[in-house]
Write an enzyme that holds these catalytic residues in place. Structure first.
Site, PDB file in Angstrom:
ATOM      1  N   GLU A 213       0.872  -1.165   0.000  1.00 32.77           N
ATOM      2  CA  GLU A 213       0.000   0.000   0.000  1.00 32.77           C
ATOM      3  C   GLU A 213       0.914   1.221   0.000  1.00 32.77           C
ATOM      4  O   GLU A 213       1.393   1.652   1.039  1.00 32.77           O
ATOM      5  CB  GLU A 213      -0.925   0.020   1.209  1.00 32.77           C
ATOM      6  CG  GLU A 213      -1.859   1.223   1.215  1.00 32.77           C
ATOM      7  CD  GLU A 213      -2.692   1.359   2.473  1.00 32.77           C
ATOM      8  OE1 GLU A 213      -2.950   2.511   2.880  1.00 32.77           O
ATOM      9  OE2 GLU A 213      -3.069   0.326   3.058  1.00 32.77           O
TER      10      GLU A 213
ATOM     11  N   LYS B 138     -11.471   0.201   5.737  1.00 26.70           N
ATOM     12  CA  LYS B 138     -10.339   0.439   6.621  1.00 26.70           C
ATOM     13  C   LYS B 138     -10.882   0.941   7.966  1.00 26.70           C
ATOM     14  O   LYS B 138     -11.896   1.654   8.008  1.00 26.70           O
ATOM     15  CB  LYS B 138      -9.421   1.492   5.986  1.00 26.70           C
ATOM     16  CG  LYS B 138      -8.202   1.883   6.804  1.00 26.70           C
ATOM     17  CD  LYS B 138      -7.352   2.864   6.013  1.00 26.70           C
ATOM     18  CE  LYS B 138      -6.119   3.281   6.792  1.00 26.70           C
ATOM     19  NZ  LYS B 138      -5.219   4.138   5.984  1.00 26.70           N
TER      20      LYS B 138
ATOM     21  N   ARG C 158       2.233  10.010   0.765  1.00 28.55           N
ATOM     22  CA  ARG C 158       2.853  10.802   1.823  1.00 28.55           C
ATOM     23  C   ARG C 158       4.227  11.304   1.420  1.00 28.55           C
ATOM     24  O   ARG C 158       4.957  11.854   2.240  1.00 28.55           O
ATOM     25  CB  ARG C 158       2.964   9.975   3.119  1.00 28.55           C
ATOM     26  CG  ARG C 158       1.614   9.549   3.682  1.00 28.55           C
ATOM     27  CD  ARG C 158       1.770   8.780   4.983  1.00 28.55           C
ATOM     28  NE  ARG C 158       0.492   8.264   5.464  1.00 28.55           N
ATOM     29  CZ  ARG C 158       0.345   7.570   6.583  1.00 28.55           C
ATOM     30  NH1 ARG C 158       1.407   7.298   7.340  1.00 28.55           N
ATOM     31  NH2 ARG C 158      -0.849   7.133   6.950  1.00 28.55           N
TER      32      ARG C 158
END
Length: 227
Positions: free
Chosen positions: A56, A144, A60
């Site tokens: 994943e 999630k 960022r």
């Protein structure tokens, strides 16, 4: 050269449920934040060598998109998911780079609806019952749970199993090797997510053998908890 026996990925399985099934079999979804594009290929090989051929890759860092494309092009055995997706544009870019799934940190209706309209797997971030209800109303049964530890962790997930019996969660946020077994043992957790399979100290110095070993330890802990 990778010597691990790899699980089937979207090179052989072509629908969203197959992706979920593979994630469930692996039990662990490593969160990858690339410091540099050149890390992408060796890091992906380390995940595969550690028996966790899924990444994943989070939005960022500035290296995210280029890193996704490199993993897709050069390490196709690794299932590629985009994480920390905040906008429809990022979702589009991630899919164009080769990602087969989108993970959001919160329930962003724009991103979720775009993924559903585009037939792209989406695991929306949920933290409270109202988020989960939105996902459920859209026909989603996998989401999630973030930030897991900050929102009650295992205790909250146990409580959610009653009113949301059909929902399955990917807890992320505060999950580590010490508590991963507690999460993995829950019946409404289909896999666990976190950066712990990719230790930052090992990634920083390019110790890919250490990353592979961390992946093995994570998967072994999940397997033991499920047994």
């Amino acid at each position: 050269m990778s010597t691990a026996v790899l699980e089937p990925t979207l090179t052989t399985l072509s629908d969203k449920q197959a992706t979920i099934d593979t994630m469930s079999r692996l039990g662990v979804v490593p969160l990858v934040t690339l410091n540099d594009v050149d890390e992408a290929i060796p890091l992906a090989h380390a995940l595969a060598d550690g028996g966790v051929p899924i990444a994943e890759v989070t939005f960022r860092s500035e290296a995210a998109l280029a890193g996704m494309a490199r993993i897709h092009d050069y390490v196709p055995e690794v299932m590629l998911i985009a994480g920390t997706v905040h906008s429809v544009e990022q979702a589009r870019q991630a899919v164009a780079a080769g990602c087969i799934g989108i993970v959001t940190p919160s329930f962003d209706e724009r991103v979720v609806d775009w993924c559903l309209d585009s037939d792209v797997l989406v695991l929306p971030g949920t933290a409270v019952p109202s988020d989960i209800e939105k996902a459920y109303d859209r026909g989603l049964r996998y989401a999630k749970f973030f930030p897991a530890e900050a929102y009650g962790g295992v205790k909250t997930l146990k409580a959610l199993a009653g009113p949301f019996a059909e929902m399955n969660f990917l807890p992320t946020g505060g999950v580590n090797l010490k508590n991963v077994a507690d999460y993995a043992a829950l019946r409404n957790v289909f896999a666990v997510g976190g950066s712990f399979p990719v230790p930052s100290a090992a990634q920083k110095i390019g110790d890919w053998a250490a990353v592979a070993q961390a992946c093995r330890a994570a998967r072994e802990a999940v397997a033991a908890a499920r047994a």
